[in-house]
Enzyme design. Structure first.
Site, short mmCIF file in Angstrom:
data_model
loop_
_atom_site.label_atom_id
_atom_site.label_comp_id
_atom_site.label_asym_id
_atom_site.label_seq_id
_atom_site.Cartn_x
_atom_site.Cartn_y
_atom_site.Cartn_z
N LYS A 219 -4.09 -1.26 -6.63
CA LYS A 219 -4.57 0.07 -6.25
C LYS A 219 -5.58 0.60 -7.26
CE LYS A 219 -0.82 1.36 -3.17
NZ LYS A 219 0.32 2.27 -2.87
N ARG A 254 6.22 -4.04 -4.10
CA ARG A 254 5.31 -4.42 -3.01
C ARG A 254 4.02 -4.92 -3.66
NH1 ARG A 254 1.10 -2.06 -0.23
NH2 ARG A 254 0.91 -2.71 1.98
C1 LIG Z 1 1.87 0.29 3.37
N1 LIG Z 1 1.81 0.72 1.97
C2 LIG Z 1 0.71 0.87 1.19
S1 LIG Z 1 -0.89 0.57 1.77
C3 LIG Z 1 -1.91 1.12 0.48
C4 LIG Z 1 -2.45 0.00 -0.38
O1 LIG Z 1 -1.85 -1.02 -0.53
N2 LIG Z 1 -3.64 0.30 -0.90
C5 LIG Z 1 -4.46 -0.52 -1.62
C6 LIG Z 1 -4.21 -1.89 -1.81
C7 LIG Z 1 -5.11 -2.65 -2.52
C8 LIG Z 1 -6.26 -2.09 -3.06
C9 LIG Z 1 -6.50 -0.73 -2.88
C10 LIG Z 1 -5.61 0.05 -2.18
N3 LIG Z 1 1.02 1.27 -0.05
C11 LIG Z 1 2.39 1.40 -0.06
C12 LIG Z 1 3.33 1.83 -1.06
O2 LIG Z 1 2.99 2.18 -2.21
N4 LIG Z 1 4.67 1.85 -0.68
C13 LIG Z 1 5.06 1.48 0.58
N5 LIG Z 1 6.39 1.54 0.86
N6 LIG Z 1 4.20 1.07 1.53
C14 LIG Z 1 2.89 1.05 1.21
#
Ligand SMILES: Cn1c(SCC(=O)Nc2ccccc2)nc2c(=O)[nH]c(N)nc21
Length: 275
Positions: A219, A254
């Site tokens: 993130k 995750r």
């Molecule tokens: C579906 N989901 C997501 S998606 C967002 C993401 O990965 N962004 C992202 C990933 C990679 C790069 C930039 C942004 N984040 C969570 C979390 O933190 N907890 C739970 N339970 N579910 C989640």
């Protein structure tokens, strides 16, 4: 650890591998979703020791566009079949739509990963009729608006009381506490400062007496803390965050990078950092 997994790993957190089935998910280069790439990714995660696989049909990143129920199901249902061709790992589905939950429940989903903490009409009642795991995550606003200007009086207290309230609602509706995990929702309506504050107080969420799930892998908060520019790899920072989350008691992580994360967790755990 309420989430009894097949291999009963207690010392290490459960590792939830992220398998992107949203074509626009840039973190894997926006590859289109197809059977071969899903099978390959699922095989790799299972071989690397992931405990479960998380798939979602609608990207919930900041600014992501909303997808219809049919479109979301068209991505997720085939992906569930393909994953099952590849491995026997439990499947978690990232959705906030009650209709999507209904369909994946009839296909034997292991966990509903709801970034909206079962607030959609009918979601609580639906889940109360099934013996399924659920993750209740906190977010402020919607993926379309949440990063505009996140604000809290006290982010830890507000996230904590939200999760406490959702847990109470779940139990009132008849969900078993042993099927529920909670998640502070890093990056969902939080500034970098809010994310750092939440992470620093992660132990507090253990007071809710259910497993804590942490999702910070790759993130923007990791990129910001690494002090690298945007296109630098966020792997090292993500591994560091996984280790600290374990040390702060997180029971589920995750992550995108399953083998590397497990290597880091095993070494950190062996050298004395236990969750
Ligand atoms: C579906 N989901 C997501 S998606 C967002 C993401 O990965 N962004 C992202 C990933 C990679 C790069 C930039 C942004 N984040 C969570 C979390 O933190 N907890 C739970 N339970 N579910 C989640």
């Amino acid at each position: 650890m309420k989430f009894k997994m097949h291999n009963n790993k207690q010392a290490l957190p459960l590792v939830m591998g992220i398998l992107n089935v949203t074509p626009d998910s840039f973190s894997d280069g926006g590859k289109t979703v197809d059977r071969d790439s899903v099978i390959r990714a699922a095989e790799m995660m299972a071989k690397s020791g992931a405990d479960l696989i998380d798939i979602g049909g609608e990207s919930t990143r900041p600014g992501a566009n909303i997808v219809s129920v049919d479109e979301e199901l068209a991505r997720v249902l085939p992906a569930m079949d393909w994953i099952r061709e590849a491995c026997d790992l439990p499947i978690s589905i990232d959705t906030y739509k009650t209709e999507v939950m209904r369909e994946v429940l009839s296909k034997g989903v292991w966990m509903i990963n709801d970034v909206n903490a079962l607030q959609a009409p009918g979601a609580l009642e639906l889940l109360a009729q099934h013996d399924v795991k659920v993750c209740l995550m906190h977010k402020q606003g919607t993926p379309q608006t949440m990063q505009a200007s996140p604000s809290y009086e006290n982010v830890v207290e507000e996230v904590m009381s939200f999760l406490k309230n959702r847990l109470e609602k779940c139990q009132e509706s008849g969900l078993q506490l042993s099927n529920i995990c909670v998640d502070p929702g890093f990056g969902f309506g939080k500034t970098l400062q809010h994310n750092v504050e939440l992470f620093g107080s992660l132990e507090v969420f253990q007071q809710l007496n259910c497993p804590v799930l942490v999702g910070v892998s790759r993130k923007s908060m990791i990129g910001a803390l690494q002090k690298m520019d945007l296109n630098e790899s966020r792997l090292a920072g993500s591994l560091a965050a996984a280790i600290v989350a374990m040390q702060k008691g997180a029971q589920i992580l995750r992550v995108h990078d399953v083998p590397e994360t497990l290597q880091a967790l095993r070494v950190a755990s062996a050298l004395g950092l236990h969750n």
